[in-house]
Design a protein around this motif. Structure first.
Motif, PDB file in Angstrom:
ATOM      1  N   ARG A   1       7.184  10.543   6.022  1.00 13.03           N
ATOM      2  CA  ARG A   1       7.778   9.552   5.140  1.00 13.03           C
ATOM      3  C   ARG A   1       8.771   8.762   5.974  1.00 13.03           C
ATOM      4  O   ARG A   1       9.533   9.325   6.761  1.00 13.03           O
ATOM      5  CB  ARG A   1       8.499  10.225   3.978  1.00 13.03           C
TER       6      ARG A   1
ATOM      7  N   ILE B   1       0.801   3.498   4.092  1.00 11.80           N
ATOM      8  CA  ILE B   1       0.876   2.862   2.781  1.00 11.80           C
ATOM      9  C   ILE B   1       2.348   2.603   2.469  1.00 11.80           C
ATOM     10  O   ILE B   1       3.209   3.443   2.743  1.00 11.80           O
ATOM     11  CB  ILE B   1       0.211   3.717   1.672  1.00 11.80           C
TER      12      ILE B   1
ATOM     13  N   LEU C   1       4.821   2.460  -0.293  1.00 12.41           N
ATOM     14  CA  LEU C   1       4.937   2.942  -1.668  1.00 12.41           C
ATOM     15  C   LEU C   1       5.928   2.118  -2.483  1.00 12.41           C
ATOM     16  O   LEU C   1       5.797   2.004  -3.695  1.00 12.41           O
ATOM     17  CB  LEU C   1       5.369   4.411  -1.675  1.00 12.41           C
ATOM     18  N   GLN C   2       6.934   1.581  -1.812  1.00 14.73           N
ATOM     19  CA  GLN C   2       7.973   0.798  -2.490  1.00 14.73           C
ATOM     20  C   GLN C   2       8.502  -0.252  -1.529  1.00 14.73           C
ATOM     21  O   GLN C   2       8.627   0.006  -0.334  1.00 14.73           O
ATOM     22  CB  GLN C   2       9.115   1.726  -2.923  1.00 14.73           C
TER      23      GLN C   2
ATOM     24  N   GLN D   1       8.891  -4.332   0.166  1.00 19.60           N
ATOM     25  CA  GLN D   1       8.054  -5.328   0.823  1.00 19.60           C
ATOM     26  C   GLN D   1       8.306  -5.233   2.323  1.00 19.60           C
ATOM     27  O   GLN D   1       9.429  -4.944   2.753  1.00 19.60           O
ATOM     28  CB  GLN D   1       8.386  -6.761   0.361  1.00 19.60           C
TER      29      GLN D   1
ATOM     30  N   GLU E   1       3.061  -5.272   0.188  1.00 19.53           N
ATOM     31  CA  GLU E   1       3.803  -5.059  -1.057  1.00 19.53           C
ATOM     32  C   GLU E   1       3.537  -3.620  -1.499  1.00 19.53           C
ATOM     33  O   GLU E   1       2.632  -2.965  -0.979  1.00 19.53           O
ATOM     34  CB  GLU E   1       3.294  -6.030  -2.131  1.00 19.53           C
ATOM     35  N   SER E   2       4.274  -3.157  -2.452  1.00 22.90           N
ATOM     36  CA  SER E   2       4.088  -1.789  -2.952  1.00 22.90           C
ATOM     37  C   SER E   2       2.617  -1.526  -3.259  1.00 22.90           C
ATOM     38  O   SER E   2       1.970  -2.320  -3.943  1.00 22.90           O
ATOM     39  CB  SER E   2       4.912  -1.578  -4.224  1.00 22.90           C
ATOM     40  N   GLY E   3       2.105  -0.434  -2.716  1.00 25.62           N
ATOM     41  CA  GLY E   3       0.717  -0.042  -2.934  1.00 25.62           C
ATOM     42  C   GLY E   3      -0.239  -0.503  -1.853  1.00 25.62           C
ATOM     43  O   GLY E   3      -1.360  -0.004  -1.768  1.00 25.62           O
ATOM     44  N   ASP E   4       0.171  -1.438  -0.999  1.00 29.20           N
ATOM     45  CA  ASP E   4      -0.702  -1.915   0.083  1.00 29.20           C
ATOM     46  C   ASP E   4      -0.746  -0.896   1.215  1.00 29.20           C
ATOM     47  O   ASP E   4       0.261  -0.261   1.532  1.00 29.20           O
ATOM     48  CB  ASP E   4      -0.206  -3.247   0.644  1.00 29.20           C
ATOM     49  N   TYR E   5      -1.912  -0.768   1.816  1.00 30.31           N
ATOM     50  CA  TYR E   5      -2.054   0.128   2.964  1.00 30.31           C
ATOM     51  C   TYR E   5      -2.870  -0.545   4.040  1.00 30.31           C
ATOM     52  O   TYR E   5      -3.592  -1.511   3.803  1.00 30.31           O
ATOM     53  CB  TYR E   5      -2.668   1.474   2.565  1.00 30.31           C
TER      54      TYR E   5
ATOM     55  N   CYS F   1      12.317   0.156   1.525  1.00 27.81           N
ATOM     56  CA  CYS F   1      10.905   0.490   1.746  1.00 27.81           C
ATOM     57  C   CYS F   1      10.738   1.999   1.859  1.00 27.81           C
ATOM     58  O   CYS F   1      11.507   2.667   2.558  1.00 27.81           O
ATOM     59  CB  CYS F   1      10.392  -0.161   3.026  1.00 27.81           C
TER      60      CYS F   1
ATOM     61  N   TRP G   1       7.648   4.333   2.999  1.00 27.78           N
ATOM     62  CA  TRP G   1       6.328   4.355   3.618  1.00 27.78           C
ATOM     63  C   TRP G   1       5.817   5.790   3.651  1.00 27.78           C
ATOM     64  O   TRP G   1       6.599   6.730   3.796  1.00 27.78           O
ATOM     65  CB  TRP G   1       6.394   3.900   5.065  1.00 27.78           C
TER      66      TRP G   1
END
Length: 108
Positions: free
Chosen positions: A34, A57, A59-60, A62, A76-80, A100, A102
Motif C-alpha cells: 500500500r 490501482i 483506490l482513492q 487522483q 482517478e479512483s478505481g483506475d489501474y 492517494c 495505491w
C-alpha cells in the motif's frame, strides 16, 4: 490464532510529509504494498526503472504518471495500470485532498 484485520483506507494521523510504502505481503516473486501519497511526486529528472512488472490501482485520489516516451496516464479512483518491468516512469502528480491510496502488486 486468526490473522489480524486491517483496512486499506485507514490513514495515519497526521499524514506524513513523505510518501508511505507499506508492504502487505512479500513472498517469493510477489510483493503487495500500500502506498499513501499526499502531494508527493518523483523528483525532477528521476525515473523508476523496476526489475519487476507492477500492477497498480489507485483506490482513492487522483494521480498522473509520466513515461520516458513523453506519454502520460491520468488516474482517478478505481483506475489501474500494468507497468512492465524496465518501463521508465515517474509520478508527476498526486492529490493531497483526498490523499492517494495505491495498491501495488510487483511480480517477476
Amino acid at each position: 490464532m486468526p490473522p489480524a484485520k486491517a483496512n486499506l483506507f485507514s490513514l495515519p494521523n497526521p499524514l506524513s510529509n513523505i510518501e508511505v510504502f507499506e508492504p502487505l505481503f512479500d513472498k517469493g516473486n510477489c510483493l503487495i504494498e500500500r502506498i499513501i501519497s499526499s502531494g508527493q511526486i518523483t523528483p525532477a529528472g528521476e525515473w523508476y526503472d523496476q526489475k519487476r512488472d507492477e500492477w497498480v490501482i489507485l483506490l482513492q485520489g487522483q494521480a498522473r504518471l509520466a513515461y520516458e516516451d513523453g506519454s502520460e496516464t491520468a488516474l482517478e479512483s478505481g483506475d489501474y495500470v500494468l507497468i512492465p518491468a524496465h518501463c521508465k516512469h515517474r509520478v508527476v502528480y498526486t492529490s493531497a485532498e483526498p490523499p492517494c491510496i495505491w495498491l501495488a502488486v510487483h511480480l517477476d
